[in-house]
Design a protein around this motif. Sequence first.
Motif, PDB file in Angstrom:
ATOM      1  N   GLN A 110     -10.250   5.832  -6.125  1.00 29.25           N
ATOM      2  CA  GLN A 110     -10.657   5.193  -4.869  1.00 29.25           C
ATOM      3  C   GLN A 110     -12.131   4.767  -4.927  1.00 29.25           C
ATOM      4  OE1 GLN A 110      -8.547   4.460  -2.217  1.00 29.25           O
ATOM      5  NE2 GLN A 110      -6.892   5.121  -3.577  1.00 29.25           N
TER       6      GLN A 110
ATOM      7  N   ASN B 273      -2.681  -3.080  -6.898  1.00 25.60           N
ATOM      8  CA  ASN B 273      -1.407  -2.714  -6.290  1.00 25.60           C
ATOM      9  C   ASN B 273      -0.246  -3.481  -6.908  1.00 25.60           C
ATOM     10  OD1 ASN B 273      -2.488  -0.825  -4.540  1.00 25.60           O
ATOM     11  ND2 ASN B 273      -2.678  -2.251  -2.833  1.00 25.60           N
TER      12      ASN B 273
ATOM     13  N   GLN C 243       0.827  -1.206   0.000  1.00 24.14           N
ATOM     14  CA  GLN C 243       0.000   0.000   0.000  1.00 24.14           C
ATOM     15  C   GLN C 243       0.860   1.253   0.000  1.00 24.14           C
ATOM     16  OE1 GLN C 243      -3.358  -0.553  -0.047  1.00 24.14           O
ATOM     17  NE2 GLN C 243      -3.780   1.611  -0.389  1.00 24.14           N
TER      18      GLN C 243
ATOM     19  N   GLN D 298       1.238   4.166  -2.847  1.00 23.26           N
ATOM     20  CA  GLN D 298       0.788   5.519  -2.525  1.00 23.26           C
ATOM     21  C   GLN D 298       1.923   6.540  -2.499  1.00 23.26           C
ATOM     22  OE1 GLN D 298      -1.268   5.056   1.212  1.00 23.26           O
ATOM     23  NE2 GLN D 298      -3.134   4.316   0.262  1.00 23.26           N
ATOM     24  N   LYS D 299       3.065   6.152  -1.936  1.00 23.38           N
ATOM     25  CA  LYS D 299       4.157   7.100  -1.729  1.00 23.38           C
ATOM     26  C   LYS D 299       5.337   6.885  -2.668  1.00 23.38           C
ATOM     27  CE  LYS D 299       5.374   8.034   2.452  1.00 23.38           C
ATOM     28  NZ  LYS D 299       5.828   7.940   3.864  1.00 23.38           N
TER      29      LYS D 299
ATOM     30  N   MET E 184      -6.641   3.225  -8.136  1.00 22.56           N
ATOM     31  CA  MET E 184      -5.892   3.855  -7.057  1.00 22.56           C
ATOM     32  C   MET E 184      -6.172   5.358  -6.986  1.00 22.56           C
ATOM     33  SD  MET E 184      -4.287   1.452  -5.499  1.00 22.56           S
ATOM     34  CE  MET E 184      -5.821   0.542  -5.814  1.00 22.56           C
TER      35      MET E 184
END
Length: 203
Positions: free
Chosen positions: A183, A110, A25, A29-30, A180
């Motif tokens: 959402q 993912n 995750q 995301q980062k 992603m």
Amino acid sequence: MPRTKEQYEQMRIATREKIQAAAMQLFVQKGFGSTNVQDIADAAGISIGLLYRHYKSKEKLFNELVDFALAGMAQQMEYFESNEVSPKQAMDQFVHEIYNDMMTGEQFANLLILMQQSFLTGGGAAVNHVEVTRVSEQLFAATAKLIKRGQERGEFRSGNPDEMVLLFYSTIHGLAAMKMMLQHNFQMPSPVALTSFLYKEGE
């Protein structure tokens, strides 16, 4: 009462799964470079010491996630090449699995994004890019052969199988990115929509 070896093994597996889910995750995301080990431990709800007992570095963790994705690709390739069912049935099953995975969770999306990161950002210094490329190309080739067999059987539309493969996988990867980004507002296209350019009308 002391725990049994089986209970300790179950705890070990459960901890690794928490670490993997948290890392995946965060990497998505980062990005790999902006994620540190403390971030992963915090997201998994464990101490950084316990994380290091399972993974010596975030690179090893990243590589294990990539290996997991590669194993799934290799398994799908083998199924396409097995001739256990008709080309259309094989593609239908694959598309329905993708649809269900995208509808029920984020792991599949993912994993796709993680694979893209392994190429684009060089995430995981020890990632075997040769292996990633090799397995990807083999899956694309197996899918093209499946489409060609389907065309010969009159199940698939006419066209260049390689171009159809590129369009198909580009669509799937694009949907993973949209899931992603959007959402809860993401709406997964139906299996029929995903295969409309592959099958002959009425199929």
